[in-house]
Design an enzyme around this catalytic site. Structure first.
Site, PDB file in Angstrom:
ATOM      1  N   CYS A 134       0.859  -1.205   0.000  1.00 51.30           N
ATOM      2  CA  CYS A 134       0.000   0.000   0.000  1.00 51.30           C
ATOM      3  C   CYS A 134       0.878   1.232   0.000  1.00 51.30           C
ATOM      4  O   CYS A 134       1.842   1.330   0.767  1.00 51.30           O
ATOM      5  CB  CYS A 134      -0.926  -0.002   1.223  1.00 51.30           C
ATOM      6  SG  CYS A 134      -1.897   1.499   1.434  1.00 51.30           S
ATOM      7  N   CYS A 228     -33.354  26.022   8.547  1.00 52.14           N
ATOM      8  CA  CYS A 228     -34.308  25.587   7.526  1.00 52.14           C
ATOM      9  C   CYS A 228     -33.565  24.872   6.397  1.00 52.14           C
ATOM     10  O   CYS A 228     -32.530  25.331   5.938  1.00 52.14           O
ATOM     11  CB  CYS A 228     -35.079  26.777   6.965  1.00 52.14           C
ATOM     12  SG  CYS A 228     -36.331  26.317   5.727  1.00 52.14           S
ATOM     13  N   CYS A 255     -32.087  39.364  -3.026  1.00 55.22           N
ATOM     14  CA  CYS A 255     -30.989  39.760  -2.137  1.00 55.22           C
ATOM     15  C   CYS A 255     -30.998  39.017  -0.807  1.00 55.22           C
ATOM     16  O   CYS A 255     -30.093  39.220   0.009  1.00 55.22           O
ATOM     17  CB  CYS A 255     -31.030  41.264  -1.877  1.00 55.22           C
ATOM     18  SG  CYS A 255     -32.484  41.826  -0.958  1.00 55.22           S
ATOM     19  N   CYS A 295      -5.697  69.130  23.818  1.00 55.32           N
ATOM     20  CA  CYS A 295      -5.514  67.681  23.641  1.00 55.32           C
ATOM     21  C   CYS A 295      -6.277  67.129  22.439  1.00 55.32           C
ATOM     22  O   CYS A 295      -6.154  65.949  22.115  1.00 55.32           O
ATOM     23  CB  CYS A 295      -5.941  66.923  24.894  1.00 55.32           C
ATOM     24  SG  CYS A 295      -7.717  66.982  25.222  1.00 55.32           S
ATOM     25  N   CYS A 305     -23.008  78.166  29.522  1.00 52.29           N
ATOM     26  CA  CYS A 305     -22.286  79.281  28.925  1.00 52.29           C
ATOM     27  C   CYS A 305     -21.162  78.790  28.027  1.00 52.29           C
ATOM     28  O   CYS A 305     -21.024  77.597  27.769  1.00 52.29           O
ATOM     29  CB  CYS A 305     -21.720  80.178  30.032  1.00 52.29           C
ATOM     30  SG  CYS A 305     -20.446  79.347  31.023  1.00 52.29           S
ATOM     31  N   CYS A 322     -14.555  80.774  20.131  1.00 49.17           N
ATOM     32  CA  CYS A 322     -13.291  81.086  19.464  1.00 49.17           C
ATOM     33  C   CYS A 322     -12.191  80.087  19.776  1.00 49.17           C
ATOM     34  O   CYS A 322     -11.110  80.150  19.176  1.00 49.17           O
ATOM     35  CB  CYS A 322     -12.822  82.487  19.831  1.00 49.17           C
ATOM     36  SG  CYS A 322     -12.257  82.649  21.553  1.00 49.17           S
TER      37      CYS A 322
END
Length: 552
Positions: A134, A228, A255, A295, A305, A322
């Site tokens: 074999c 299913c 689809c 940062c 405010c 600003c």
């Protein structure tokens, strides 16, 4: 899907208005009869005939066996060989016949079949003992316990069994299994599988072969519902791709998403992608926050405010307008609620591009939020309506029938109302995805769309409220037959037809690209601006509107 008789079924629909119920509804019957005439030619929310077929395991196996038999007979092949050539040609009979008769030897070589005429395969030379070694385990075995795939390469039966069973366990690749000898390309056919594999692996091999038959077909797909094993073969030419499996799962055959008429598959794909896209988060951040000047962390201002303090460990204090250092910001610069520096720079055009970009992002977020919230709301309402429909079928129908001492057929209108609600909620949900992608500059179409959507939504809300709330008195324990039941039945059944009519108009318009009404009609709020132009149909629309006004 309903059959033509069920869809048109005037006898079934009109059983709600039979004289035996004690209702005098002749005037209303005229509207219903007209609706039935209209349905002969116009678009329907459900097709009269199925344009698809659901296949179970037995059906798939039968079709597959028929194809194998046909090829085996036509090409004078064994059934295992016919199965291999069909697999190689993706189970396409026409493609196989064309390729086979053009160059049979080429197909045989590609599939792994031995040539029809050629040299006899070389048989392994036996050892002195008469045994053959074999090539896998290298053990010498009697010739009778060795087997070849037809190519002359002998392996012992134990090694064949291990080789085939391990290959099947690895997955569908076993369908293309070849001789274990590395240079050899001869295929392992079903006869070898049957001989050397265990019962469990035979079943797996058959399963993989069956799945390949479905997955290679352009007209058949597996039902996408979890667990299913049914397949759907589609033969429709009317553009309606909505199908329903035996497991009750409904989807778009094209689809495989949930049914989404009247919205096309590409819009659905884009909408689903947008709902999961990080770009929307980016737009929101851009529209509702500014970066800390130190940062660069995004900070949202939702009240108060203009004095902002970044979160630890940064703790930088700055002006929201600003973005300057707050220690340099005082009363002379506008105080806590204004910024003179910002106003001056803005007048000089320093913030024009930034403000424009922020305004565009804000508008985009607001538009998306508006449509998504209503899309999601109708999705939730549909899920609840499905639960209410199940409750009606399993519990409430019997309660109403028992309390009113009437037949099952006499209370079927309740189920039809809830089925209409479920279907309309689904369609209304997807119209918000459609509306999101309508160009802002196309005022005429946008106005027509909003008008038709509003009419449909208004009718649906009335139907939903009636089905949900006005049925309650007839569900109470111990309540006997009520004189109010027949008027309620007439009202609910009528609202069901009215709502169906509105949604037919909406669906028909969207599938036609909102092109059925001229621009001047689209900009009008008059009822004559509806998609339906036939005078007879327009008169019926007016009558149905009157019914809604009466019941409102």
């Amino acid at each position: 899907m309903d059959s033509e008789d069920e869809m048109l079924g005037s006898e079934d629909e009109m059983q709600y208005y039979d004289s035996e119920d004690g209702n005098n509804t002749e005037d209303y019957d005229e509207d219903v009869n007209f609706m039935e005439e209209e349905e002969e030619d116009d678009y329907k929310l459900s097709p009269r005939e199925k344009n698809y077929k659901v296949l179970n395991e037995s059906d798939i196996r039968e079709r597959q066996e028929d194809d194998i038999t046909a090829v085996a007979s036509l090409l004078s092949l064994s059934r295992p060989a016919a199965s291999l050539v069909l697999l190689h040609q993706s189970w396409n009979l026409e493609s196989l016949k064309e390729a086979w008769f053009e160059d049979e030897d080429k197909v045989r070589e590609a599939v792994g079949l031995l040539p029809a005429s050629g040299p006899v395969p070389v048989v392994e030379s036996p050892e002195k003992s008469g045994e053959v070694k074999c090539r896998i385990c290298l053990e010498a075995c009697p010739r009778g316990k060795m087997k070849s795939a037809g190519c002359g390469h002998l392996f012992c039966c134990v090694c064949w069994g291990s080789y085939i069973n391990i290959s099947i366990a690895d997955g569908p690749g076993c369908l293309l299994l070849r001789c274990p000898d590395p240079p050899c390309r001869v295929a392992i056919d079903g006869e070898m599988i049957e001989t050397f594999s265990s019962e469990e692996h035979k079943s797996k091999y058959s399963y993989y072969l069956r799945r390949s038959y479905i997955e290679a077909s352009k007209k058949t797909k597996w039902c996408p519902a979890p667990g299913c094993e049914h397949a759907i073969t589609y033969c429709g030419y009317d553009g309606n791709c909505d199908v329903c499996c035996h497991c009750k799962y409904k989807f778009c055959w094209n689809c495989t998403e949930e049914p989404h008429r009247p919205v096309d598959c590409q819009t659905v794909k884009e909408w689903i992608l947008k709902n999961s896209n990080e770009a929307e988060n980016t737009n929101w951040i851009l529209a509702n926050s500014k970066p800390c000047p130190k940062c660069k962390r995004a900070i949202e201002k939702n009240q108060g405010c203009m004095h902002m303090t970044c979160t630890p460990p940064c703790k930088f204090e700055f002006c929201w307008l600003c973005l300057g250092r707050w220690s340099e910001h005082g009363g002379s610069n506008g105080g806590f609620y204004a910024c003179n520096r910002y106003e001056k720079a803005k007048k000089e055009g320093a913030y024009d591009e930034e403000e424009k970009r922020r305004e565009m992002a804000k508008n985009s977020v607001e538009k998306y939020t508006h449509h998504f919230e209503r899309w999601q709301s109708n999705h939730s309402s549909r899920q609840k309506a499905l639960e209410d429909l199940d409750q009606m079928l399993t519990v409430n129908m019997d309660k109403v029938r028992g309390n009113q001492n009437t037949s099952q057929a006499a209370v079927d209108f309740l189920v039809k109302a809830w089925e209409q609600i479920v279907e309309c909620r689904r369609m209304l949900k997807w119209t918000y995805a459609y509306g999101y992608y309508l160009p802002e500059h196309d005022t005429a179409r946008k106005t027509l769309f909003e008008f038709l959507q509003g009419e449909a939504e208004s009718g649906l809300e009335k139907l939903h409220q009636c089905a949900e709330e006005e049925v309650k008195p007839f569900l109470e324990e111990g309540v006997g037959p009520s004189q109010e039941f027949n008027p309620f039945k007439t009202k609910l059944a009528g609202l069901t037809l009215v709502t169906k009519n509105y949604f037919e108009n909406l669906v028909r318009a969207l599938e036609n690209g909102l092109s059925d009404v001229e621009s001047q009609q689209a900009g009008s709020s008059d009822k004559a601006g509806k998609v339906v132009k036939d005078p007879k149909k327009m008169n019926a629309e007016v009558e149905l509107d009157k019914e809604l006004d009466v019941w409102n």
